[in-house]
Each structure stands twice: as structure tokens, then as C-alpha cells.
Motif scaffolding. Structure first.
Motif, PDB file in Angstrom:
ATOM      1  N   LEU A   1       0.837  -1.203   0.000  1.00  0.00           N
ATOM      2  CA  LEU A   1       0.000   0.000   0.000  1.00  0.00           C
ATOM      3  C   LEU A   1       0.875   1.257   0.000  1.00  0.00           C
ATOM      4  O   LEU A   1       0.647   2.184  -0.778  1.00  0.00           O
ATOM      5  N   ALA A   2       1.886   1.278   0.851  1.00  0.00           N
ATOM      6  CA  ALA A   2       2.747   2.459   0.962  1.00  0.00           C
ATOM      7  C   ALA A   2       3.476   2.747  -0.344  1.00  0.00           C
ATOM      8  O   ALA A   2       3.481   3.888  -0.820  1.00  0.00           O
ATOM      9  N   LEU A   3       4.084   1.746  -0.935  1.00  0.00           N
ATOM     10  CA  LEU A   3       4.853   1.973  -2.159  1.00  0.00           C
ATOM     11  C   LEU A   3       3.965   2.418  -3.317  1.00  0.00           C
ATOM     12  O   LEU A   3       4.324   3.339  -4.065  1.00  0.00           O
ATOM     13  N   LEU A   4       2.817   1.788  -3.467  1.00  0.00           N
ATOM     14  CA  LEU A   4       1.932   2.166  -4.569  1.00  0.00           C
ATOM     15  C   LEU A   4       1.401   3.584  -4.398  1.00  0.00           C
ATOM     16  O   LEU A   4       1.290   4.336  -5.374  1.00  0.00           O
ATOM     17  N   LEU A   5       1.087   3.967  -3.169  1.00  0.00           N
ATOM     18  CA  LEU A   5       0.619   5.336  -2.934  1.00  0.00           C
ATOM     19  C   LEU A   5       1.735   6.362  -3.103  1.00  0.00           C
ATOM     20  O   LEU A   5       1.489   7.483  -3.549  1.00  0.00           O
ATOM     21  N   LEU A   6       2.941   5.979  -2.735  1.00  0.00           N
ATOM     22  CA  LEU A   6       4.062   6.912  -2.863  1.00  0.00           C
ATOM     23  C   LEU A   6       4.295   7.336  -4.311  1.00  0.00           C
ATOM     24  O   LEU A   6       4.693   8.477  -4.565  1.00  0.00           O
ATOM     25  N   PHE A   7       4.029   6.459  -5.256  1.00  0.00           N
ATOM     26  CA  PHE A   7       4.165   6.849  -6.661  1.00  0.00           C
ATOM     27  C   PHE A   7       3.239   8.024  -6.981  1.00  0.00           C
ATOM     28  O   PHE A   7       3.613   8.958  -7.684  1.00  0.00           O
TER      29      PHE A   7
ATOM     30  N   VAL B   1       2.163  11.042   0.716  1.00  0.00           N
ATOM     31  CA  VAL B   1       3.607  11.018   0.949  1.00  0.00           C
ATOM     32  C   VAL B   1       3.904  10.678   2.415  1.00  0.00           C
ATOM     33  O   VAL B   1       4.513   9.650   2.705  1.00  0.00           O
ATOM     34  N   LEU B   2       3.463  11.537   3.327  1.00  0.00           N
ATOM     35  CA  LEU B   2       3.789  11.333   4.741  1.00  0.00           C
ATOM     36  C   LEU B   2       3.168  10.044   5.296  1.00  0.00           C
ATOM     37  O   LEU B   2       3.871   9.220   5.882  1.00  0.00           O
TER      38      LEU B   2
ATOM     39  N   MET C   1      -9.308  -0.745  -3.688  1.00  0.00           N
ATOM     40  CA  MET C   1      -8.278  -1.567  -3.048  1.00  0.00           C
ATOM     41  C   MET C   1      -7.448  -0.733  -2.080  1.00  0.00           C
ATOM     42  O   MET C   1      -7.123  -1.183  -0.981  1.00  0.00           O
ATOM     43  N   TYR C   2      -7.096   0.481  -2.475  1.00  0.00           N
ATOM     44  CA  TYR C   2      -6.365   1.367  -1.562  1.00  0.00           C
ATOM     45  C   TYR C   2      -7.189   1.637  -0.299  1.00  0.00           C
ATOM     46  O   TYR C   2      -6.677   1.568   0.808  1.00  0.00           O
TER      47      TYR C   2
END
Length: 140
Positions: free
Chosen positions: A22-28, A63-64, A114-115
Motif C-alpha cells: 500500500l505504501a509503495l503504490l501510494l508513494l508513486f 507522501v507522509l 483496493m487502496y
């Protein structure tokens, strides 16, 4: 049958995988907004009658919060921020797609769904043992 510690390790590994993905996909998405700005979000907010300054909240949600999820610190709060961010995105940008299917037959909002679902799951699950917060960490 697995022993309790082995099952616990699997649970913690599952939480780690959920957090990291979840974190990596959102960071994009967040990095894209760092590079391109949030002007288009400001416009949508103003069109909806909301202050444009709220657009900068996307940096918190994309991001955060994902960075906190990635390391497993303040995980439940960070996941709640992501969930709220996704609800706002759904209401602000995607309301016309709620009852639509994609060209391949899936729900048009399956990525956003999904997010949102993953973030809600982490609100209830927490980070697990493989995190800076630790299994019983004060900040988990």
C-alpha cells in the motif's frame, strides 16, 4: 497444525506485506504530485466550494502517511489518513464512476477501492511485529 508463535509470525508477515505494498503504490502518486504540483486538485476543490489550501493535504495522504506505513510507525493513524484521503478522492474526482465497469469488466474504481480497503484493514490490524512500532509498540 501450526503453533501459536508460528501463526503469529505469519500474521506479522502479512501485515508487513500489506503495509509495504500500500505504501509503495501510494508513494508513486505522491511523488507525481511533488513533481507536478497540486494545481489540478486546487481547481477541483474550488469548483466544489472548498478552500484550495486543502489540496496540500494530498501530500499528507500520499507522501507522509505512506512513509509512516512503510516503516510501521503511527500505522493505525497513517492508515486512517490514507482512508480519508481515498474517500475525498472518490467523492471529488470519481463520483461519476461509482457504478461503472472498466473495459476489461472490472469495477472502474477497483484501484481506489483496493487502496481504501487496504487502509481500513490496517486501521484495524496495526503494523505488527516487523515495524518500528513493534508488536506492542506505543506508536503502532
Amino acid at each position: 497444525m501450526q503453533s501459536a508463535p508460528a501463526a503469529r509470525n505469519h500474521d506479522d508477515l502479512g501485515k508487513l506485506i500489506l503495509r509495504v505494498v500500500l505504501a509503495l503504490l501510494l508513494l508513486f502518486h505522491g511523488l507525481s504530485k511533488i513533481g507536478g504540483g497540486v494545481g489540478f486538485i486546487e481547481g477541483m476543490l474550488q469548483k466544489a466550494g472548498l478552500p484550495a489550501i486543502f489540496a496540500y493535504g494530498v501530500y499528507v495522504g500520499e507522501v507522509l502517511a505512506p512513509l509512516l506505513l512503510l516503516v510501521g510507525l503511527f500505522t493505525r493513524a497513517a492508515a486512517a489518513v490514507v482512508a480519508v484521503n481515498m474517500v475525498v478522492a472518490l467523492l471529488l474526482v470519481h463520483t461519476g464512476e461509482f457504478f461503472s465497469l472498466s473495459d476489461t469488466g472490472g469495477w472502474a474504481l477497483e484501484l481506489q477501492g483496493m487502496y481504501l480497503g487496504s487502509a481500513i484493514a490496517l486501521v484495524f490490524l496495526g503494523a505488527g511485529r516487523f515495524s518500528l512500532g513493534g508488536l506492542k509498540g506505543r506508536w503502532n
